[in-house]
Design a protein around this motif. Structure first.
Motif, PDB file in Angstrom:
ATOM      1  N   ASP A   1     -18.387  21.931  18.365  1.00  0.00           N
ATOM      2  CA  ASP A   1     -18.187  20.662  19.055  1.00  0.00           C
ATOM      3  C   ASP A   1     -19.318  20.443  20.066  1.00  0.00           C
ATOM      4  N   GLU A   2     -20.229  19.561  19.729  1.00  0.00           N
ATOM      5  CA  GLU A   2     -21.400  19.245  20.562  1.00  0.00           C
ATOM      6  C   GLU A   2     -22.117  20.493  21.084  1.00  0.00           C
TER       7      GLU A   2
ATOM      8  N   GLN B   1     -16.274  22.423  23.027  1.00  0.00           N
ATOM      9  CA  GLN B   1     -17.203  21.708  23.895  1.00  0.00           C
ATOM     10  C   GLN B   1     -17.320  22.442  25.237  1.00  0.00           C
TER      11      GLN B   1
ATOM     12  N   THR C   1     -13.166  15.418  18.772  1.00  0.00           N
ATOM     13  CA  THR C   1     -12.628  16.658  19.312  1.00  0.00           C
ATOM     14  C   THR C   1     -11.151  16.806  18.972  1.00  0.00           C
TER      15      THR C   1
HETATM   16 MG   LIG Z   1     -15.386  15.510  22.146  1.00  0.00          MG
END
Ligand SMILES: [Mg+2]
Ligand SMILES: Nc1ncnc2c1ncn2[C@@H]1O[C@H](COP(=O)(O)OP(=O)(O)OP(=O)(O)O)[C@@H](O)[C@H]1O
Lengths: 503, 314
Positions: A165-166, A87, A45
């Motif tokens: 991000d994820e 995220q 991240t």
């Molecule tokens: Mg992360």
């Protein structure tokens, strides 16, 4: 291979003493989907925030189509054609979809360009199958739709590189397919995509190439993810082999938690309708279901946050009468809530304080109305060591920890007091496979010690690995309960969609 | 009671409501812009006082009313910038800085006033704004003389309300203001400067507070006294909540407060003399508290109100 769209060279970024990124190189070509892998806290991240201009790197340079660019803010990144889906989403829930989309876009003759916005939204919707109702407030959207909005937001600004991000951590399995086909369609049109995920089967299915980070450095690259085993990738991420835990046969004892005809009403979300279930000592019961089918209400009732309108609950043979978190805790219930950040820990307090919070009033941590700071600190230090929680120390602000480490902290907090029953929601969401394995092992240890565990989750593979029995929830009811021998992904999937149970 | 009812339906009463509402409307809109961007400005009470002073002084020295208004507005913008410097750029506590700004501005107002005018037995006065009847419209019965025979600043306040709504809801800048007040991180990642937008909103708010101050010393009282604001700034903060951070509702709240205030003034004057007049003075404030308690139960403040934005924090 075509010339890279984006190249990062020698990126280094520290937060105080923590080196989050160290001399990281990374590149993405047009039309390429790059997987970015690494354990929790490996610096994924952080690296992407550097690329997106949210963090200033200490060293290193970024090249866009071969030209060095200085990116010092998200505005610079957007201008360079870089978009990011974070995220935790960056949306204003009370504003509408269109308003969230048009933020920062210059208007037309002084006004917000509504017509232009609608046209672009429709066009992007057609191109990639990403449709949204422009006038709904964002708070009315499902998590999947909010994510769609974030993707559309980036495309709207002309992103040629999209960072995710994820993205799949918050999606139901059925939504993941939709996301993947949209991402493939974008890549086919020449966009570059950086995809972060801890689920290696997803990475293998979607990405063309992977870069693996470990402790902030590049640990290796995978050139052909589709033909690389998950085990090999995991080894690259963690530096050692990951073996799945073995779940031995269970020897369940007496009921430690029973629900009898529990119903709720009068609250937002799905209500519970006549839910009865029992968990025995030394048993793991899974609650499967598409999210939004009453799992939250169930978790809240069991953890004493919400009192049911009808029905009876017992913990270790004692009837719960007043439904308060304190009461159920005193009866021997431990809980790990779904949202670590809002209901789990106090992100602005030191980690140590959060780790003793539910038991702050007990003799171990306070006496005569005063806290015992040394005892609190010592407890936290002990747990940090036992669970390998990566942080500078017990006095670190809890919010600065990575997701995996937060989860370990919560688990440590609950398990330290030997609960008779443990209820957990989405226990490994956002966790790397090493951390997930660790959490699973702890659950199995607790099971062997005679603790009854309820695992609420959407990840069926995880439930199948862990659970002795799996109950399926649909629209606030338990439609069926399957033993581990008869449970398969196909059968559970069918029950989750509301198809009748066999009983 | 019939005396009171009679009073209500008089033209003069209606005109009085509008006159009382004008500074409140400016102040409320000013506070609303600031809060929509996520910055509580408790400096409002002091800023209004200082602006009343600077506007009055500039007029009394130059002889030009509009020059005075300009000076008051610039003073408000300057104090807004000061508050933004502390709370937005440095990220300090909005409560503490706001109270600081009020104390500082009030002290500065007293000090400069004494410095310029000395201690006089009869306080200096200016020839303030005169009513400016609008042709044709002011001939409408009842409404005409009440609404269209007012000071120029009153007309400005009337125009400011739809203008504020337009700016807030229809322009890209207004959207940025709302976004930085709801989720600054979202604004930042969309390329909007949170710091700049908040500065602008707080400074705009200061300008409106300046107009409120100018109205008090240059149209309503035509003199500067230390009690010229007397809590109107604090009331505006309550009215913003009452008006749910919306320009129309906030202006409506100001009007309602003005109605109760005008009513109590009449009641004081209308021979209900055996009741001490302080009891009437309390009325609008009691009304505000009750209205707030009833109406703002489900009012939701901008999510990022009071929260400074620091990019690298999580
Ligand atoms: Mg992360
Ligand atoms: N804003 C911040 N302030 C202080 N430390 C930070 C900050 N952001 C990240 N860190 C630290 O930097 C390291 C890398 O964190 P990062 O969030 O990049 O990891 P990650 O690979 O994204 O992990 P996860 O898979 O859990 O999301 C961690 O040790 C983390 O605690």
């Amino acid at each position: 291979m075509p010339a890279p769209l984006i190249e990062m060279r020698g990126i280094t970024k520290s937060f105080g003493a923590v080196k989050a990124n160290e001399a990281v190189d990374l590149s993405v070509a047009p039309g390429e989907i790059l997987g970015l892998l690494g354990e929790n806290g490996a610096g994924k991240t952080t690296l992407m925030n550097v690329l997106f201009g949210a963090y200033a790197p200490d060293a290193g340079e970024i090249l866009v189509q071969g030209q060095p660019v200085r990116i010092t803010s998200s505005a610079d990144a957007l201008a360079a054609g870089i978009g990011m889906v974070h995220q935790h989403f960056h949306l204003a829930p009370r504003l509408t979809v269109l308003e969230n989309l048009l933020i920062g876009i210059p208007g037309k003759s002084g006004r917000i360009d509504r017509a232009g916005g609608l046209a672009r939204l429709a066009e992007i919707g057609r191109q990639h199958g990403l449709t949204l109702d422009p006038d709904l407030p964002v708070s009315a959207l499902s998590v999947g739709e909010q994510q769609r909005l974030e993707i559309v937001k980036a495309l709207f600004r002309g992103a040629r590189l999209l960072i995710l991000d994820e993205p799949t951590a918050v999606l139901a399995p059925s939504e993941v397919d939709g996301l993947f086909s949209a991402l493939r369609s974008m890549a086919a049109q020449g966009l570059g995509i950086i995809f972060i995920s801890h689920k290696l089967n997803e990475v293998r299915a979607l990405t063309h190439r992977c870069t693996v980070l470990r402790h902030g450095r590049v640990a290796g690259r995978v050139d052909d993810p589709a033909n690389t085993t998950s085990a090999a990738m995991a080894q690259l991420m963690c530096g050692h082999e990951i073996v799945p835990p073995a779940r031995g046969p269970s020897t369940p004892g007496a009921d430690v938690l029973t629900l009898d005809g529990i119903s709720t009403s009068k609250h937002a979300g799905t209500v519970l309708r006549d839910v009865s279930l029992a968990v025995r000592a030394g048993e793991i019961l899974g609650i499967a279901g598409v999210s939004g089918n009453g799992q939250r209400a169930l978790a809240e009732v069991i953890s004493g946050v919400r009192a049911p309108d009808a029905g009876r609950m017992t913990i270790a043979g004692q009837t719960v009468s007043r439904f308060s978190p304190r009461e159920v805790q005193a009866l021997g219930l431990g809980r790990i809530p779904e949202d670590r950040m809002t209901t789990g820990l106090v992100t602005n307090l030191p980690l140590a304080d959060s780790m003793v919070l539910p038991r702050i009033g007990t003799a171990a941590f306070s006496a005569k109305g005063l806290l015992k700071p040394d005892a609190i600190r010592a407890f936290a230090e002990e747990q940090i060591k036992a669970y390998d929680i990566r942080c500078p120390g017990p006095m670190t602000r809890a919010g600065a920890l990575s997701g995996g480490n937060l989860q370990k902290a919560l688990l440590a907090r609950e398990l330290a007091f030997d609960p008779k029953v443990l209820i957990v929601s989405q226990p490994t969401r956002g966790l790397d496979i090493g951390a997930a394995r660790f959490i699973h092992e702890k659950f199995l240890d607790m099971r062997a010690k005679g603790c009854g565990i309820i695992v609420i989750g959407e990840d069926l593979e995880e439930l199948l690995v862990l659970c002795d029995r799996i109950a399926v929830m649909y629209e606030g009811r338990i439609v069926d309960t399957l033993g581990s021998a008869e449970a398969t992904i196909a059968r559970l999937g069918l029950l989750m969609t509301g198809a009748e149970g066999h009983s | 009671m019939s005396v009171v009812l009679e009073q209500i339906f008089q033209v003069g009463f209606l005109a009085a409501i509008i006159r009382i509402a004008t500074p409140l409307a400016f102040a409320t809109l000013g506070e609303m812009f600031s809060e929509r961007a996520g910055v509580l400005n408790l400096g409002i009470e002091g800023i209004m006082l200082l602006c009343a002073m600077t506007g009055f002084t500039a007029t009394s020295l130059s002889g030009s009313l509009w020059f005075g208004v300009l000076v008051a507005v610039l003073t408000g913008m300057l104090m807004g910038a000061l508050h933004a410097l502390f709370t937005v750029a440095l990220g300090l506590s909005q409560h503490v800085c706001g109270i600081g700004v009020t104390l500082f501005s009030s002290g500065l107002a007293y000090f400069l006033y004494r410095l310029i005018f000395g201690q006089q037995s009869v306080p200096p006065a200016i020839k303030g704004f005169q009513t400016l009847p609008i042709p044709v419209l002011s001939d409408i019965p009842v409404l005409g003389p009440a609404v269209f025979n007012q000071f120029a600043l009153v007309y400005m306040a009337i125009i400011a309300i739809p203008l504020a709504a337009f700016v807030l809801y229809r322009t890209p800048w207004g959207l940025s203001v709302r976004m930085v007040g709801e989720n600054p991180r979202a604004a930042d990642s969309a390329g909007v400067s949170v710091i700049a937008t908040r500065f602008q909103a707080v400074i705009l708010g200061g300008a409106l507070m300046g107009l409120a101050g100018a109205f008090l010393s240059m149209a309503q009282f035509n003199a500067f006294t230390f009690g010229v604001v007397s809590g109107r700034g604090w009331v505006a903060i309550a009215l913003v909540v009452f008006g749910r951070w919306d320009p129309w509702r906030s202006a409506g709240a100001a009007l309602l407060f003005a109605f109760v205030d005008a009513l109590q003034l009449r009641m004081q004057a209308s021979g209900l003399g055996h009741i001490p007049y302080e009891a009437f003075l309390m009325l609008p404030f009691i009304f505000t508290i009750v209205a707030m308690a009833v109406m703002s139960r489900n009012a939701v403040a901008p999510s990022a109100l009071l929260k400074p934005f620091r990019r690298e924090e999580r």
